[in-house]
Design an enzyme around this catalytic site. Sequence first.
Site, PDB file in Angstrom:
ATOM      1  N   CYS A 144     -95.792-104.176 -34.442  1.00  0.00           N
ATOM      2  CA  CYS A 144     -95.895-105.617 -34.653  1.00  0.00           C
ATOM      3  C   CYS A 144     -96.720-105.872 -35.909  1.00  0.00           C
ATOM      4  O   CYS A 144     -97.800-105.299 -36.073  1.00  0.00           O
ATOM      5  CB  CYS A 144     -96.550-106.309 -33.459  1.00  0.00           C
ATOM      6  SG  CYS A 144     -95.655-106.083 -31.904  1.00  0.00           S
ATOM      7  N   HIS A 291     -86.983 -76.397 -50.679  1.00  0.00           N
ATOM      8  CA  HIS A 291     -86.596 -77.305 -49.597  1.00  0.00           C
ATOM      9  C   HIS A 291     -87.826 -77.784 -48.842  1.00  0.00           C
ATOM     10  O   HIS A 291     -88.858 -77.127 -48.817  1.00  0.00           O
ATOM     11  CB  HIS A 291     -85.631 -76.602 -48.633  1.00  0.00           C
ATOM     12  CG  HIS A 291     -84.914 -77.543 -47.713  1.00  0.00           C
ATOM     13  ND1 HIS A 291     -85.435 -77.911 -46.488  1.00  0.00           N
ATOM     14  CD2 HIS A 291     -83.740 -78.200 -47.842  1.00  0.00           C
ATOM     15  CE1 HIS A 291     -84.592 -78.747 -45.908  1.00  0.00           C
ATOM     16  NE2 HIS A 291     -83.559 -78.946 -46.698  1.00  0.00           N
ATOM     17  N   SER A 317     -81.652 -80.495 -49.495  1.00  0.00           N
ATOM     18  CA  SER A 317     -80.767 -79.552 -50.181  1.00  0.00           C
ATOM     19  C   SER A 317     -79.918 -80.208 -51.259  1.00  0.00           C
ATOM     20  O   SER A 317     -79.601 -79.577 -52.275  1.00  0.00           O
ATOM     21  CB  SER A 317     -79.863 -78.848 -49.158  1.00  0.00           C
ATOM     22  OG  SER A 317     -79.118 -79.791 -48.409  1.00  0.00           O
ATOM     23  N   TYR A 400     -70.398 -80.691 -44.037  1.00  0.00           N
ATOM     24  CA  TYR A 400     -71.820 -80.885 -44.285  1.00  0.00           C
ATOM     25  C   TYR A 400     -72.234 -80.071 -45.514  1.00  0.00           C
ATOM     26  O   TYR A 400     -71.790 -78.944 -45.710  1.00  0.00           O
ATOM     27  CB  TYR A 400     -72.601 -80.444 -43.041  1.00  0.00           C
ATOM     28  CG  TYR A 400     -74.033 -80.905 -42.973  1.00  0.00           C
ATOM     29  CD1 TYR A 400     -74.481 -82.024 -43.666  1.00  0.00           C
ATOM     30  CD2 TYR A 400     -74.949 -80.221 -42.180  1.00  0.00           C
ATOM     31  CE1 TYR A 400     -75.792 -82.443 -43.576  1.00  0.00           C
ATOM     32  CE2 TYR A 400     -76.266 -80.631 -42.078  1.00  0.00           C
ATOM     33  CZ  TYR A 400     -76.683 -81.747 -42.791  1.00  0.00           C
ATOM     34  OH  TYR A 400     -77.984 -82.161 -42.703  1.00  0.00           O
ATOM     35  N   SER A 422     -76.542 -85.907 -44.405  1.00  0.00           N
ATOM     36  CA  SER A 422     -76.877 -86.689 -43.213  1.00  0.00           C
ATOM     37  C   SER A 422     -77.117 -88.150 -43.571  1.00  0.00           C
ATOM     38  O   SER A 422     -77.055 -89.018 -42.701  1.00  0.00           O
ATOM     39  CB  SER A 422     -78.111 -86.100 -42.519  1.00  0.00           C
ATOM     40  OG  SER A 422     -79.146 -85.868 -43.450  1.00  0.00           O
ATOM     41  N   CYS A 495     -77.812 -76.328 -35.587  1.00  0.00           N
ATOM     42  CA  CYS A 495     -78.992 -75.861 -36.297  1.00  0.00           C
ATOM     43  C   CYS A 495     -79.995 -75.385 -35.250  1.00  0.00           C
ATOM     44  O   CYS A 495     -80.315 -76.126 -34.318  1.00  0.00           O
ATOM     45  CB  CYS A 495     -79.583 -76.995 -37.128  1.00  0.00           C
ATOM     46  SG  CYS A 495     -81.232 -76.658 -37.771  1.00  0.00           S
ATOM     47  N   HIS A 521     -83.933 -86.360 -37.194  1.00  0.00           N
ATOM     48  CA  HIS A 521     -82.874 -85.948 -38.097  1.00  0.00           C
ATOM     49  C   HIS A 521     -81.535 -86.169 -37.408  1.00  0.00           C
ATOM     50  O   HIS A 521     -81.430 -86.120 -36.175  1.00  0.00           O
ATOM     51  CB  HIS A 521     -83.053 -84.477 -38.480  1.00  0.00           C
ATOM     52  CG  HIS A 521     -82.258 -84.081 -39.681  1.00  0.00           C
ATOM     53  ND1 HIS A 521     -80.925 -83.753 -39.612  1.00  0.00           N
ATOM     54  CD2 HIS A 521     -82.610 -83.971 -40.991  1.00  0.00           C
ATOM     55  CE1 HIS A 521     -80.485 -83.453 -40.826  1.00  0.00           C
ATOM     56  NE2 HIS A 521     -81.490 -83.576 -41.682  1.00  0.00           N
ATOM     57  N   CYS A 655     -88.112 -73.229 -38.784  1.00  0.00           N
ATOM     58  CA  CYS A 655     -86.932 -72.431 -39.113  1.00  0.00           C
ATOM     59  C   CYS A 655     -87.349 -71.035 -39.566  1.00  0.00           C
ATOM     60  O   CYS A 655     -88.022 -70.890 -40.597  1.00  0.00           O
ATOM     61  CB  CYS A 655     -86.126 -73.111 -40.208  1.00  0.00           C
ATOM     62  SG  CYS A 655     -84.690 -72.136 -40.744  1.00  0.00           S
TER      63      CYS A 655
END
Length: 740
Positions: A144, A291, A317, A400, A422, A495, A521, A655
Amino acid sequence: MEASSATTMALRVSSSSSSSSSSSSFFSISPNHKPNSLPLKFSTFRPPQPTLLKSLKCIQTPPSNSNPLKQPPKNPSPASPFSCSALTLSSPQTTDPCKLQTLISEFQALSEPIDRVKRLLHYATLLPPFDDSDRVDSNRVMGCTAQVWLEAKMDKEGKMRFSADSDSEITKGFCSCLVSVLDGASPDEVLMVKTDDLSSLNVGLPGAQRSRVNTWHNVLVSMQKKTKALVAEQQGRPPFEPFPSLAITADGIHAKGSFAEAQARYLFPDESKVEELVNVLKEKKIGIVAHFYMDPEVQGVLTAAQKHWPHIHISDSLVMADSAVNMAKAGCEFITVLGVDFMSENVRAILDQAGFEKVGVYRMSNERIGCSLADAASSPSYMSYLEAASRSPNSLHVVYINTSLETKAYAHELVPTITCTSSNVVQTILQAFVQVPDANIWYGPDSYMGANIRELLQQMTKMTDEEIAEIHPEHNRDSIRSLLPRLHYFQDGTCIVHHLFGNEVVDRIKEMYCDAYLTAHFEVPGEMFSLAMEAKRRGMGVVGSTQNILDFIKQRIQEALDRNVNEHLQFVLGTESGMVTSIVAAVRGLLGSARSGGAEINVEIVFPVSSESVTTSSNASPGLKSVTVGNVILPVIPGVASGEGCSINGGCASCPYMKMNSLSSLLKVCHHLPDETNFALSAYEAGRFKLQTPNGKSVADVGCEPILHMRHFQASKKLPEKLISHILHPSGNGSSSVLN
């Protein structure tokens, strides 16, 4: 209050009742845009007005052709066809069984927006006084623009007691309405109310309804969060342990949990390593593209080195190859790529396309740096998927960007192909159906993203044509319904990082972070996606790319700085944990630029990890204590003894492929350049594709064409005519236009 002054107040607050939706999201648009000038981004979703409140149990069912909630009579008769309990009360003594329905009828009976605002201002005068001792940070309602405080208690009979206040009269009216309905209700009754139930109240002036509904929603969600916590306490249930997090202020960074501590440790890197890297980059004219998902140690050094050497870029990427071209234009003789192998392949190919064949491109490992998504797209099952697409009329393959150049080349020879990100995948698909109305579109390889795209389009079928036109001006409900059967997506590719955001993580977010800003994501599983979409509908979330997430966080912090009041902003990071380095750098930059004489803004970045990713509290490091930021207590969360907080199964949204890009490898590659003997770094060099496609064309040339098609779409907002012609008249050779 005079009508004129009420009108003035209504106009003044029409843009300040709640935080606006992020313009950075792939489905956000500027409220000032006309449909014919709309940027191809996806708009904020507006949930349809419900025909019946889901939480109402009506004793007498109205005729099937009536809808008294949506079209109320201007002077409703006391003998309403409804006699209902708004909250399905278990005890008739606790509250009026028709409070919510009465409130809705009261506001909907007022046909003029200004009259509804006046009624809301009247309710503001009825709000009981708020205890000053409860006016603390932990009672603030996030989302708010006005300051809102909410206190909740449970009385001896197990009923909920709420009190609230705001520095805005309009928002105080919202609070008064909700308190009048839910104060004295049972916990089950409070939790039964849905945010969509409040949409029918429709308080505000035209153009400000979404902002006003957000205020209702965010206060209700905070009421429900506090109710859940009190119920758990009463039942003696241990609450969910909070996720690890980093708290960032203008004065510094506080880590909660061993995993968060591991992230924070490298936010202040070894200055000798920074100096060593900068010196070798300058001496040998080396550029770095990295990245967002890099190891925190690497990102910490790179972020510090950026201040001394301009040719270091950290991004998603898509932008990495563009940055490499700019570095080559500026005189860099070598480009080091910190990412997975398909990223270095793309950088090599795009540099060649731009005429920089002599610029060397190097990876950070002498071993293969894979990617679960890229691997899925090169599997036999994906080739079978594309062969099925090639047999369908007017097929377009939307692939993709996070796939190998070889995959793009082989796919393009089977089916006309365009890459996507994306951020632009939804608009790519919608525009393709405009230019080829009877197209069959085949998306891949990410199964979660494919399912989420379908869910988005399903939601659009419930929107009005006007709302759909804000998303894409050439679509309506009929066109969206007609295209859904011809939208296909691969169902066997994920992924490994975003796969972690499943049911367990979502349940804990619902319990503990339902009132926080939620970022996700577009590759996350459906449970997390739905949760983020619900948050977005009330201005509290974003679903999109890594850059969308970063932009959303920056925008919300800037809004808080502009308000210049003390605030605690909590963001749940629904993507790879490596993003935090760029987020922290951006947050510190914003807070540092406004620190003198300004309000205290505390920003907390939460890492939602599954139970596989952290150990039990018995393994916590001794001596770790909770950290207090303002009035908010942030407990330390335990992790494994190494401080990483991750399981061997790749937990904590980290990752393992990206983490193969180490600082030691980067320094080794840089110190050995130029590799005149072609021996020391031969395994690190990103070689050119010498392979040919089944049709005898260069893999590099054919694989670049889908990327060029996407760049044309980004620039013109239309698919190139060359691609449209290929869809309508397939030759079986997707690369023909590359060499002609």
